[in-house]
Design an enzyme around this catalytic site. Structure first.
Site, PDB file in Angstrom:
ATOM      1  CG  ASP A 213     -32.301  20.551  14.773  1.00 30.46           C
ATOM      2  OD1 ASP A 213     -32.643  21.337  15.049  1.00 30.46           O
ATOM      3  OD2 ASP A 213     -31.759  19.591  15.161  1.00 30.46           O
ATOM      4  CD  GLU A 264     -34.733  14.552  -8.219  1.00 33.94           C
ATOM      5  OE1 GLU A 264     -36.048  14.029  -7.810  1.00 33.94           O
ATOM      6  OE2 GLU A 264     -33.870  13.682  -7.986  1.00 33.94           O
TER       7      GLU A 264
HETATM    8  C1  GLC Z   1     -31.463  22.518  17.243  1.00 36.84           C
HETATM    9  C2  GLC Z   1     -33.129  22.874  17.682  1.00 36.84           C
HETATM   10  C3  GLC Z   1     -33.170  22.755  19.169  1.00 36.84           C
HETATM   11  C4  GLC Z   1     -33.109  21.494  19.538  1.00 36.84           C
HETATM   12  C5  GLC Z   1     -31.530  20.957  19.067  1.00 36.84           C
HETATM   13  C6  GLC Z   1     -31.595  19.513  19.096  1.00 36.84           C
HETATM   14  O1  GLC Z   1     -30.379  23.438  18.004  1.00 36.84           O
HETATM   15  O2  GLC Z   1     -33.327  24.342  17.266  1.00 36.84           O
HETATM   16  O3  GLC Z   1     -34.242  23.220  19.516  1.00 36.84           O
HETATM   17  O4  GLC Z   1     -32.957  21.018  20.848  1.00 36.84           O
HETATM   18  O5  GLC Z   1     -31.436  21.205  17.567  1.00 36.84           O
HETATM   19  O6  GLC Z   1     -32.211  18.850  18.190  1.00 36.84           O
END
Ligand code: GLC
Ligand code: CA
Length: 552
Positions: A213, A264
């Site tokens: 993310d 790994e």
């Molecule tokens: C990313 C995710 C989103 C989330 C954001 C904060 O963009 O896809 O859904 O709200 O990160 O974690």
């Protein structure tokens, strides 16, 4: 430089994103759960009737107070009881692997939940072990209005300042997203060790890859300098150049370390979500076994010229070396069947929308790169209509003139499996409403209909698996006289595929490229069904909104 052979699953495979809360509910609480995913694995892979994808990516299922529906993680190595148990997760991994499906999980490592024990400890003491696990700063003083000034001008992507004052610690902490999502301090060695330990834990539990993310925002400028202002754009976020709050050079070293851990074990991959960036920022971050979501396709309108422009721009930025990730929909954006649909709500507009969805599927599943499907797109699920005032999505509830926001609920609705009450999703009250057309538009109805969008996805996935050029071939646009037609050729040493898409609702004449010495084109697949004669030569007339693949 010759391109390396394209034969690893993260390149040739198709990844299917599941939003666990909305996939299938087994205990009647109205929220999907891990057991529900296990129950529906045959839909994805392992049998001749399956969709035929290669991997499942699960959006977060970790313990979370749900300020951002799981993207605020309170325990990185646990399973939220509302989704089940670690034993359910193990069953899920086992069920996937038995069907030949890989498992990719979502790691949210830029920030944790404010409920995470690390943040609780960090907030409680300026001198304890966790004091510097988050990004804390004193206020530089009071403004003329008397309020405490924030340490710099950074904004939260979800609206307001990126800094929130904490009365317990008497300092500001940084949050790129909600105040309930404090940013972790990746410059602290103990944080780095703890988060890389999370990666190891899930590898030990058998996962095959990670979606990272907002990975390009892990590091911020060490001196936390204010971003330069810029003119224009919608909302306060866009009035700054984001040079100090993301895309810092330290990311490279971290990615290399993370990759070494993942490497790994053979056959593992990562895909980073580029946060608020463009092709130019995405390209240098792509690496072997590490893809980057660059968002080239996810906001395009229904236009051959727009898609052609996106393909050209990406080719220019990535070259033949870097492997793209192709995405039309995800949990943050409007569903593409709605985005690309014609105006109108009558049956004709709906049919046209489905025809466009098949053309879009043809593109997604035949262009160079790894396709990522979002649950429900295989039945051309449309956006739910939910007024902002009733939104569950927190940034939508905070939306204002300074922070315009779209309602992400619209793309997160329950999956309609059957035409029965509850749509086979839940026996209880679903957390978001069922799609209003669930009685007609559902998996079981479309599975039985050879002309459905679902049947098109299955057919395309079958064709893909059988056609080396579609999996790993290089790609070149084939110019067309008709501006509503997009054509491209994919080629390996051994075979070729010509893909052509008619974006217009009228017939279009298409010219075919030369198939290569000693070869002839044969129609391998068309959205128009089996009615076509197989062999074609240098020109062909496509029907309205027809997409066709010829192989040689
Ligand atoms: C990313 C995710 C989103 C989330 C954001 C904060 O963009 O896809 O859904 O709200 O990160 O974690
Ligand atoms: Ca449930």
């Amino acid at each position: 430089m010759a391109a390396a052979a394209i034969d690893e699953w993260w390149q040739t495979g198709v990844v299917y994103q599941v939003y666990p809360r909305s996939f299938a509910d087994t205990n009647g609480d109205g929220m999907g759960d891990l057991a529900g995913i296990v129950d529906h694995l045959d839909h994805l892979g392992g049998s001749p009737d399956s969709l035929g994808v290669d991997a499942v990516w699960l959006s977060p299922f970790y313990p979370s107070p749900d300020h951002d529906f799981g993207y605020d993680v309170a325990d990185y190595v646990g399973v939220d009881p509302k989704y089940g148990t670690l034993a359910d997760f193990e069953r899920l991994v086992e069920g996937c692997h038995r069907r030949g499906l890989k498992v990719v999980i979502d790691l949210v490592l830029n920030h944790s939940s404010s409920q995470h024990s690390w943040f609780q400890a960090s907030r409680a003491s300026r001198s304890g072990d966790h004091a510097d696990w988050y990004i804390w700063r004193d206020s530089p003083g009071r403004s003329i209005l008397g309020g405490r000034r924030a340490p710099n001008n950074w904004r939260s992507f979800f609206g307001g300042s990126a800094w929130t004052w904490d009365d317990a610690r008497e300092q500001f902490y940084l949050h790129t997203f909600l105040p309930e999502q404090p940013d972790l301090n990746w410059r602290h060695p103990a944080v780095r060790e703890a988060l890389l330990g999370v990666v190891r834990t899930w590898l030990d539990r058998g996962v095959d890859g990670f979606r990272l993310d907002v990975f390009n925002t892990f590091f911020k400028d060490a001196a936390l300098r204010s971003n330069p202002w810029r003119l224009g754009g919608r909302g306060a976020w866009s009035w700054q150049r984001h040079v100090y709050d993301r895309d810092q050079p330290e990311l490279r070293g971290l990615l290399a370390e993370l990759r070494a851990i993942v490497d790994e074990r053979p056959g593992r991959m990562t895909v980073g979500e580029l946060f608020d960036g463009r092709l130019a920022e995405a390209a240098p971050l792509i690496a072997p076994r590490h893809l980057v979501f660059d968002w080239s396709l996810i906001t395009l309108p229904w236009s051959a010229a727009a898609f052609k422009g996106a393909v050209l721009a990406r080719d220019a930025a990535f070259g033949p070396e870097r492997w793209p990730a192709n995405v039309l929909s995800n949990h943050d954006q409007p569903r593409h069947a709605s985005r690309l649909a014609p105006a109108g709500v009558d049956a004709a507009a709906e049919a046209e929308g489905d025809a466009r969805a098949k053309v879009a599927a043809t593109l997604l599943l035949t262009m160079r790169g790894t396709p990522f499907l979002y649950y429900g797109e295989e039945i051309a699920l449309r956006n739910l209509s939910i007024p902002n005032a009733e939104a569950a999505d927190p940034p939508a509830r905070r939306a204002s003139f300074l922070s315009p926001w779209w309602n992400r609920d619209q793309a997160r609705g329950p999956m309609p499996w059957t035409g029965a009450p509850g749509a086979g999703f839940s026996s209880g009250r679903p957390w978001l409403p069922l799609p209003p057309d669930a009685a007609r538009r559902n998996v079981s109805a479309q599975a039985a209909d050879p002309a459905s969008v679902l049947s098109a996805y299955r057919g395309l996935l079958r064709l893909r698996r059988a056609t080396p050029a579609l999996l790993g071939g290089d790609q070149a646009l084939v110019d067309q006289a008709d501006a509503d037609v997009l054509g491209y050729i994919r080629r390996t040493d051994a075979d070729a595929a010509f893909v052509v898409l008619n974006f217009a609702s009228r017939p279009a004449t298409v010219s075919l490229p030369a198939p290569g010495a000693g070869r002839g084109w044969r129609v391998a697949w068309s959205t128009a069904g089996d009615g076509r004669s197989e062999s074609v030569s240098d020109s062909i007339v496509l029907g309205p909104l027809e997409a066709l693949v010829a192989t040689a």
